[in-house]
Design a protein around this motif. Structure first.
Motif, PDB file in Angstrom:
ATOM      1  N   ARG A 105      -8.771  13.624  -5.761  1.00  0.00           N
ATOM      2  CA  ARG A 105      -7.572  14.073  -4.800  1.00  0.00           C
ATOM      3  C   ARG A 105      -6.321  13.494  -4.691  1.00  0.00           C
ATOM      4  NH1 ARG A 105     -11.356  11.152  -2.060  1.00  0.00           N
ATOM      5  NH2 ARG A 105     -10.386  10.038  -0.191  1.00  0.00           N
ATOM      6  N   ARG A 106      -5.381  14.181  -4.274  1.00  0.00           N
ATOM      7  CA  ARG A 106      -4.086  13.535  -4.083  1.00  0.00           C
ATOM      8  C   ARG A 106      -4.240  12.472  -3.086  1.00  0.00           C
ATOM      9  NH1 ARG A 106       0.835  13.919  -0.838  1.00  0.00           N
ATOM     10  NH2 ARG A 106       2.751  14.204  -2.145  1.00  0.00           N
ATOM     11  N   ALA A 107      -3.523  11.219  -3.422  1.00  0.00           N
ATOM     12  CA  ALA A 107      -3.584   9.988  -2.370  1.00  0.00           C
ATOM     13  C   ALA A 107      -3.358  10.537  -0.824  1.00  0.00           C
ATOM     14  CB  ALA A 107      -2.728   9.173  -3.062  1.00  0.00           C
ATOM     15  N   GLU A 108      -3.939   9.965   0.053  1.00  0.00           N
ATOM     16  CA  GLU A 108      -3.452  10.214   1.451  1.00  0.00           C
ATOM     17  C   GLU A 108      -2.209   9.568   1.714  1.00  0.00           C
ATOM     18  OE1 GLU A 108      -5.246  12.117   3.562  1.00  0.00           O
ATOM     19  OE2 GLU A 108      -7.056  12.328   2.498  1.00  0.00           O
ATOM     20  N   ASP A 109      -1.489   9.953   2.672  1.00  0.00           N
ATOM     21  CA  ASP A 109      -0.447   9.535   3.205  1.00  0.00           C
ATOM     22  C   ASP A 109      -0.708   8.139   3.861  1.00  0.00           C
ATOM     23  OD1 ASP A 109       1.012  12.552   4.266  1.00  0.00           O
ATOM     24  OD2 ASP A 109       1.259  11.597   2.668  1.00  0.00           O
ATOM     25  N   GLU A 110       0.236   7.287   4.052  1.00  0.00           N
ATOM     26  CA  GLU A 110      -0.005   5.939   4.339  1.00  0.00           C
ATOM     27  C   GLU A 110      -0.814   5.918   5.617  1.00  0.00           C
ATOM     28  OE1 GLU A 110       2.450   1.723   5.302  1.00  0.00           O
ATOM     29  OE2 GLU A 110       3.507   3.905   5.311  1.00  0.00           O
ATOM     30  N   PHE A 111      -0.398   6.478   6.872  1.00  0.00           N
ATOM     31  CA  PHE A 111      -1.092   6.171   7.870  1.00  0.00           C
ATOM     32  C   PHE A 111      -2.295   6.840   8.353  1.00  0.00           C
ATOM     33  CE2 PHE A 111       3.560   5.032   8.308  1.00  0.00           C
ATOM     34  CZ  PHE A 111       3.485   4.170   8.459  1.00  0.00           C
ATOM     35  N   ARG A 125       0.802  -1.265  -0.308  1.00  0.00           N
ATOM     36  CA  ARG A 125       0.099  -0.022   0.110  1.00  0.00           C
ATOM     37  C   ARG A 125       0.908   1.129  -0.145  1.00  0.00           C
ATOM     38  NH1 ARG A 125      -2.821   3.165   3.558  1.00  0.00           N
ATOM     39  NH2 ARG A 125      -4.969   3.912   2.596  1.00  0.00           N
ATOM     40  N   ARG A 126       2.044   1.189   0.907  1.00  0.00           N
ATOM     41  CA  ARG A 126       2.780   2.359   0.863  1.00  0.00           C
ATOM     42  C   ARG A 126       3.388   2.674  -0.642  1.00  0.00           C
ATOM     43  NH1 ARG A 126       7.439   2.975   5.215  1.00  0.00           N
ATOM     44  NH2 ARG A 126       6.317   4.503   6.071  1.00  0.00           N
ATOM     45  N   ARG A 127       3.920   1.528  -1.323  1.00  0.00           N
ATOM     46  CA  ARG A 127       4.397   1.827  -2.689  1.00  0.00           C
ATOM     47  C   ARG A 127       3.261   2.279  -3.716  1.00  0.00           C
ATOM     48  NH1 ARG A 127       6.892  -3.332  -1.220  1.00  0.00           N
ATOM     49  NH2 ARG A 127       5.148  -4.525  -2.570  1.00  0.00           N
ATOM     50  N   ARG A 128       1.924   1.831  -3.530  1.00  0.00           N
ATOM     51  CA  ARG A 128       1.119   2.236  -4.503  1.00  0.00           C
ATOM     52  C   ARG A 128       0.820   3.879  -4.168  1.00  0.00           C
ATOM     53  NH1 ARG A 128      -4.134   2.169  -3.219  1.00  0.00           N
ATOM     54  NH2 ARG A 128      -3.895   0.406  -1.428  1.00  0.00           N
ATOM     55  N   ILE A 129       0.661   4.084  -2.813  1.00  0.00           N
ATOM     56  CA  ILE A 129       0.248   5.543  -2.446  1.00  0.00           C
ATOM     57  C   ILE A 129       1.493   6.325  -2.890  1.00  0.00           C
ATOM     58  CG2 ILE A 129      -0.222   7.023  -0.809  1.00  0.00           C
ATOM     59  CD1 ILE A 129      -2.038   4.864   0.856  1.00  0.00           C
ATOM     60  N   GLU A 130       2.823   6.097  -2.550  1.00  0.00           N
ATOM     61  CA  GLU A 130       3.822   6.825  -3.091  1.00  0.00           C
ATOM     62  C   GLU A 130       3.816   7.178  -4.492  1.00  0.00           C
ATOM     63  OE1 GLU A 130       7.272   4.979  -1.238  1.00  0.00           O
ATOM     64  OE2 GLU A 130       6.781   6.247   0.842  1.00  0.00           O
ATOM     65  N   GLY A 131       3.555   6.130  -5.288  1.00  0.00           N
ATOM     66  CA  GLY A 131       3.468   6.233  -6.787  1.00  0.00           C
ATOM     67  C   GLY A 131       2.468   6.978  -7.215  1.00  0.00           C
ATOM     68  N   SER A 132       1.516   6.868  -6.698  1.00  0.00           N
ATOM     69  CA  SER A 132       0.291   7.982  -6.895  1.00  0.00           C
ATOM     70  C   SER A 132       0.346   9.208  -6.403  1.00  0.00           C
ATOM     71  CB  SER A 132      -0.946   7.417  -6.290  1.00  0.00           C
ATOM     72  OG  SER A 132      -2.178   8.176  -6.384  1.00  0.00           O
ATOM     73  N   GLN A 133       0.980   9.322  -5.533  1.00  0.00           N
ATOM     74  CA  GLN A 133       1.329  11.026  -5.007  1.00  0.00           C
ATOM     75  C   GLN A 133       2.332  11.427  -5.909  1.00  0.00           C
ATOM     76  OE1 GLN A 133       2.678  10.201  -1.200  1.00  0.00           O
ATOM     77  NE2 GLN A 133       0.753  10.729  -0.188  1.00  0.00           N
ATOM     78  N   ARG A 134       3.610  10.670  -6.503  1.00  0.00           N
ATOM     79  CA  ARG A 134       4.319  11.182  -7.445  1.00  0.00           C
ATOM     80  C   ARG A 134       3.734  11.340  -8.761  1.00  0.00           C
ATOM     81  NH1 ARG A 134       7.761   6.894  -5.047  1.00  0.00           N
ATOM     82  NH2 ARG A 134       7.176   5.830  -6.863  1.00  0.00           N
ATOM     83  N   THR A 135       2.852  10.702  -9.271  1.00  0.00           N
ATOM     84  CA  THR A 135       2.335  11.142 -10.417  1.00  0.00           C
ATOM     85  C   THR A 135       1.434  12.282 -10.221  1.00  0.00           C
ATOM     86  OG1 THR A 135       1.955   8.719 -10.787  1.00  0.00           O
ATOM     87  CG2 THR A 135       0.449  10.320 -11.952  1.00  0.00           C
ATOM     88  N   PHE A 136       0.704  12.405  -9.180  1.00  0.00           N
ATOM     89  CA  PHE A 136      -0.099  13.802  -9.051  1.00  0.00           C
ATOM     90  C   PHE A 136       0.756  14.990  -8.943  1.00  0.00           C
ATOM     91  CE2 PHE A 136      -2.779  16.558  -6.609  1.00  0.00           C
ATOM     92  CZ  PHE A 136      -3.871  16.353  -6.906  1.00  0.00           C
ATOM     93  N   ASP A 137       1.831  14.787  -8.223  1.00  0.00           N
ATOM     94  CA  ASP A 137       2.605  15.990  -8.038  1.00  0.00           C
ATOM     95  C   ASP A 137       3.344  16.544  -9.215  1.00  0.00           C
ATOM     96  OD1 ASP A 137       1.907  16.003  -5.489  1.00  0.00           O
ATOM     97  OD2 ASP A 137       4.243  14.995  -4.672  1.00  0.00           O
ATOM     98  N   ALA A 138       3.619  15.410 -10.166  1.00  0.00           N
ATOM     99  CA  ALA A 138       4.232  15.596 -11.591  1.00  0.00           C
ATOM    100  C   ALA A 138       2.934  16.249 -12.340  1.00  0.00           C
ATOM    101  CB  ALA A 138       4.799  14.243 -12.168  1.00  0.00           C
ATOM    102  N   GLU A 139       1.877  15.852 -12.246  1.00  0.00           N
ATOM    103  CA  GLU A 139       0.765  16.797 -13.090  1.00  0.00           C
ATOM    104  C   GLU A 139       0.480  17.923 -12.645  1.00  0.00           C
ATOM    105  OE1 GLU A 139      -1.839  12.238 -14.159  1.00  0.00           O
ATOM    106  OE2 GLU A 139      -2.562  13.796 -12.619  1.00  0.00           O
ATOM    107  N   GLU A 140       0.581  18.222 -11.317  1.00  0.00           N
ATOM    108  CA  GLU A 140       0.528  19.504 -10.977  1.00  0.00           C
ATOM    109  C   GLU A 140       1.560  20.608 -11.521  1.00  0.00           C
ATOM    110  OE1 GLU A 140      -1.824  20.858  -7.692  1.00  0.00           O
ATOM    111  OE2 GLU A 140      -2.550  19.885  -9.195  1.00  0.00           O
ATOM    112  N   LYS A 141       2.719  19.969 -11.244  1.00  0.00           N
ATOM    113  CA  LYS A 141       3.717  20.728 -12.103  1.00  0.00           C
ATOM    114  C   LYS A 141       3.338  20.912 -13.728  1.00  0.00           C
ATOM    115  CE  LYS A 141       7.661  19.396  -8.969  1.00  0.00           C
ATOM    116  NZ  LYS A 141       8.879  18.676  -9.131  1.00  0.00           N
ATOM    117  N   ARG A 142       3.050  20.114 -14.269  1.00  0.00           N
ATOM    118  CA  ARG A 142       2.750  20.122 -15.849  1.00  0.00           C
ATOM    119  C   ARG A 142       1.235  21.046 -15.789  1.00  0.00           C
ATOM    120  NH1 ARG A 142       3.770  20.388 -20.660  1.00  0.00           N
ATOM    121  NH2 ARG A 142       2.478  19.574 -22.215  1.00  0.00           N
TER     122      ARG A 142
END
Length: 282
Positions: free
Chosen positions: A270-276, A211-228
């Motif tokens: 929305r941006r994926a929630e943090d793991e915890f 779950r941590r890997r999935r959320i971190e990957g989703s967050q990276r994608t979301f943040d990259a799209e925000e920059k775009r």
């Protein structure tokens, strides 16, 4: 031949809300699976899909010929409240299995004979739950579906229930918010979030890592799209001025379409929630 249930591209909607969105997975005897997710995310709906008690908008649910499925919901069915405990057990399990129901109730700390002639509505939530679980285990279906089986049970009964379920020979699909239950039973974990199904092989610790890997990957994608989006906003201003003068109109429309698409997607997702911050367990 191994018995299976195969769910392919299933979607379920209630009104305007999509509860399950293009869900696919398979279960086979003797899989032991736990289902997790926030309240209202569709866990019980998924169980009802497997039990065949809810209509699906899209997709298919295929069961092996002769596969027996038994579903125990969170709360004792209102339709059975007027039955005595004995009548309920016989109706669900049959006369020939009544003694087995009694035996399992005894193992779980309830002497069924004491309450056999009482209406189920007069029993406590824990007593109702024990009888329902005893029925489900006594008939030994190929697929036993349990919606929060730990509800209403004290810690001693929970521990004994886990022992019994660990030895269950069929496929077990269990919704739970109790980490102790999940750790003890799960060989695979299904998480439902925003209508989507995420599958993690292994126990609860494996699920947390996945779950941590999935959320971190989703967050990276979301943040990259925000920059775009920020880049496209600047490019849009320049392209719009050129388009007004009849220059590079194709580029203008391409930038505009991409910008509107990304903004709409971020508005809806929305941006994926943090793991915890999600999936609170007891």
């Amino acid at each position: 031949m191994q018995k299976t249930i195969s769910v392919k591209h299933v979607s379920v909607e209630f009104g305007t809300k999509t509860v399950l969105d293009d869900v696919s997975f398979a279960i086979a005897v003797p899989d032991h699976i736990c289902v997790v997710g926030e309240n209202g995310e569709g866990k019980s709906t998924l169980m009802r899909v497997l039990a065949g008690t809810v209509e699906i908008e899209e997709g298919t649910v295929a069961k092996s010929n002769g596969a027996r499925v038994y579903y125990i919901p969170q709360e004792f069915p209102h339709s059975h409240m007027a039955l005595t405990a004995r009548e309920y057990a016989v109706q669900e399990a049959g006369h020939g299995m009544y003694k087995k129901v009694e035996e399992i109730c005894t193992v779980l700390g309830l002497r069924l004979a004491t309450y056999a002639d009482q209406q189920c509505r007069l029993l406590s939530g824990g007593q109702q739950k024990i009888i329902a679980l005893a029925v489900g285990m006594a008939i030994r279906p190929d697929f036993l579906l349990l919606d929060e089986p730990e509800n209403h049970l004290d810690i001693v009964t929970r521990k004994q229930l886990i022992v019994e379920l660990q030895d269950f020979p069929g496929a077990l699909i269990c919704i739970s918010h109790d980490r102790f239950v999940i750790d003890a039973l799960a060989e695979k974990i299904l998480e439902i979030a925003d209508g989507k199904l995420h599958i993690s092989e292994g126990n609860y610790a494996d699920y947390r890592q996945s779950r941590r890997r999935r959320i971190e990957g989703s967050q990276r994608t979301f943040d990259a799209e925000e920059k775009r989006i920020a880049q496209l906003k600047k490019a849009y201003v320049i392209a719009h001025q050129k388009a007004i003068r009849g220059k590079e109109t194709a580029a203008y429309h391409r930038i505009k379409d991409e910008l509107l698409g990304l903004k709409q997607d971020h508005k809806e997702n929305r941006r994926a929630e943090d793991e915890f911050t999600k999936i609170k367990l007891g």
